[in-house]
Design an enzyme around this catalytic site. Structure first.
Site, short mmCIF file in Angstrom:
data_model
loop_
_atom_site.label_atom_id
_atom_site.label_comp_id
_atom_site.label_asym_id
_atom_site.label_seq_id
_atom_site.Cartn_x
_atom_site.Cartn_y
_atom_site.Cartn_z
N GLU A 68 11.97 -10.10 1.32
CA GLU A 68 12.07 -8.70 1.66
C GLU A 68 12.51 -7.45 1.90
O GLU A 68 13.94 -7.32 2.41
CB GLU A 68 11.38 -9.51 3.55
CG GLU A 68 10.91 -7.37 3.62
CD GLU A 68 10.54 -7.77 5.66
OE1 GLU A 68 9.60 -6.85 6.11
OE2 GLU A 68 10.76 -8.66 5.66
N ALA B 45 3.02 -1.04 4.83
CA ALA B 45 2.56 -0.45 6.50
C ALA B 45 1.96 -2.24 6.31
O ALA B 45 1.66 -2.77 7.89
CB ALA B 45 0.98 -0.11 5.85
N TYR C 124 11.21 8.84 1.56
CA TYR C 124 11.03 7.63 0.72
C TYR C 124 11.70 8.18 -0.72
O TYR C 124 11.83 7.19 -2.09
CB TYR C 124 9.64 7.43 0.20
CG TYR C 124 8.63 6.73 1.44
CD1 TYR C 124 8.76 5.48 1.79
CD2 TYR C 124 8.53 7.30 2.13
CE1 TYR C 124 8.93 4.95 2.80
CE2 TYR C 124 7.22 7.35 3.43
CZ TYR C 124 7.44 5.72 3.86
OH TYR C 124 7.55 5.42 4.64
N HIS D 87 12.64 -2.89 1.87
CA HIS D 87 12.32 -1.48 2.66
C HIS D 87 13.15 -0.58 2.19
O HIS D 87 14.23 -0.59 2.49
CB HIS D 87 11.63 -1.50 4.56
CG HIS D 87 10.47 -3.02 4.67
ND1 HIS D 87 9.82 -3.07 4.18
CD2 HIS D 87 11.07 -3.71 5.23
CE1 HIS D 87 9.01 -3.59 5.08
NE2 HIS D 87 9.80 -4.34 5.21
N HIS E 133 3.72 -4.94 9.30
CA HIS E 133 3.90 -4.83 10.75
C HIS E 133 2.02 -5.07 10.87
O HIS E 133 2.13 -5.46 12.42
CB HIS E 133 3.75 -3.54 11.30
CG HIS E 133 4.85 -2.27 10.47
ND1 HIS E 133 6.11 -2.74 10.61
CD2 HIS E 133 4.38 -1.93 9.41
CE1 HIS E 133 6.73 -1.64 9.50
NE2 HIS E 133 6.46 -1.15 9.18
N ASN F 16 7.42 -5.64 -0.90
CA ASN F 16 7.58 -4.81 -0.17
C ASN F 16 6.43 -4.31 0.80
O ASN F 16 5.62 -4.07 -0.25
CB ASN F 16 8.18 -3.40 -0.51
CG ASN F 16 7.85 -2.33 0.91
OD1 ASN F 16 7.54 -2.92 1.73
ND2 ASN F 16 8.35 -1.10 0.30
N ARG G 296 5.02 11.06 -2.17
CA ARG G 296 4.64 11.04 -0.50
C ARG G 296 5.82 11.08 0.05
O ARG G 296 7.09 10.49 0.02
CB ARG G 296 4.08 9.73 -0.50
CG ARG G 296 3.93 9.21 0.84
CD ARG G 296 2.91 7.53 1.19
NE ARG G 296 3.35 7.32 2.94
CZ ARG G 296 3.47 5.90 2.75
NH1 ARG G 296 4.38 5.24 2.06
NH2 ARG G 296 3.20 5.88 3.95
N ARG H 103 12.03 3.57 12.88
CA ARG H 103 11.53 3.93 12.65
C ARG H 103 10.85 4.12 14.26
O ARG H 103 11.12 3.53 15.31
CB ARG H 103 10.64 3.76 11.58
CG ARG H 103 10.86 3.60 10.00
CD ARG H 103 10.98 5.31 9.70
NE ARG H 103 9.64 5.62 9.36
CZ ARG H 103 9.05 5.52 8.51
NH1 ARG H 103 9.52 4.13 7.08
NH2 ARG H 103 7.57 5.73 7.99
N PRO I 81 0.82 -1.46 -0.10
CA PRO I 81 0.14 0.19 -0.31
C PRO I 81 0.79 1.05 -0.45
O PRO I 81 1.90 1.41 0.64
CB PRO I 81 -0.99 -0.64 1.25
CG PRO I 81 -0.04 -0.85 2.08
CD PRO I 81 0.15 -1.73 0.92
N ASN I 82 0.33 2.09 -1.28
CA ASN I 82 1.00 3.85 -0.93
C ASN I 82 1.85 3.44 -1.62
O ASN I 82 2.81 4.82 -1.69
CB ASN I 82 1.57 3.95 0.19
CG ASN I 82 0.45 4.42 1.29
OD1 ASN I 82 -1.06 5.24 0.43
ND2 ASN I 82 0.38 3.92 1.91
#
Length: 155
Positions: free
Chosen positions: A101, A80, A26, A103, A83, A77, A21, A110, A13-14
């Site tokens: 994975e 969100a 990012y 990120h 988590h 990736n 964003r 974070r 997502p996103n």
């Protein structure tokens, strides 16, 4: 002729907002530029990439279930959902495809709720904190994994 490897690249997502964003976190690179960069690197290694992005957990799970068994590896990736998603974790375990994975940011630097990945212990490796280069490094790791698949142990 030797069959080319096929890899699935999943963006959570996103990620469709990449480049617009929170640029301080990012960066300015868009998702389409990221995908083109990965595609060029894959082509040099004679690997075909399939890209998928969704903001919906169920669509991500369905893509892993549908395409996971048909590809040689997955670069993911979950964003969100890293988590929160037991469903994505379970789908990755079910298909058993070599997976890396990635990120863009270092999730361990974070907010506390972002410092835990529900999939890190069921994937073969994790590349985090290098911005767009996390994907490139993850792709290279996945290329190595798919040449010499590891023996998986149950989580």
């Amino acid at each position: 002729m030797k069959q080319h490897r096929k890899l699935l690249v999943i963006h959570g997502p996103n990620m469709n907002l990449l480049g617009n964003r929170q640029r301080e976190l990012y960066g300015k690179t868009t998702l389409s530029v990221l995908n083109r960069t990965l595609k060029a690197e894959a082509r040099q290694n004679r690997v075909a990439l399939e890209f998928f992005q969704s903001n919906h957990e169920g669509e991500l799970v369905s893509k892993i279930q549908q395409r996971g068994p048909a590809v040689d590896g997955i670069l993911i990736n979950p964003a969100a959902y890293t988590h929160t998603s037991v469903a994505i974790r379970d789908a990755l375990v079910a298909v058993g495809t070599p997976t890396v994975e990635v990120h863009l940011t270092n999730i361990y630097q974070r907010e506390p709720f972002r410092q835990r990945s529900l999939i890190s212990d069921v994937v073969d490796g994790q590349v985090i904190g290098f911005g767009i280069q996390s994907y490139q490094l993850g792709l290279h790791a996945l290329l190595q994994l798919t040449q010499h698949p590891p023996t998986r142990q149950a989580p």
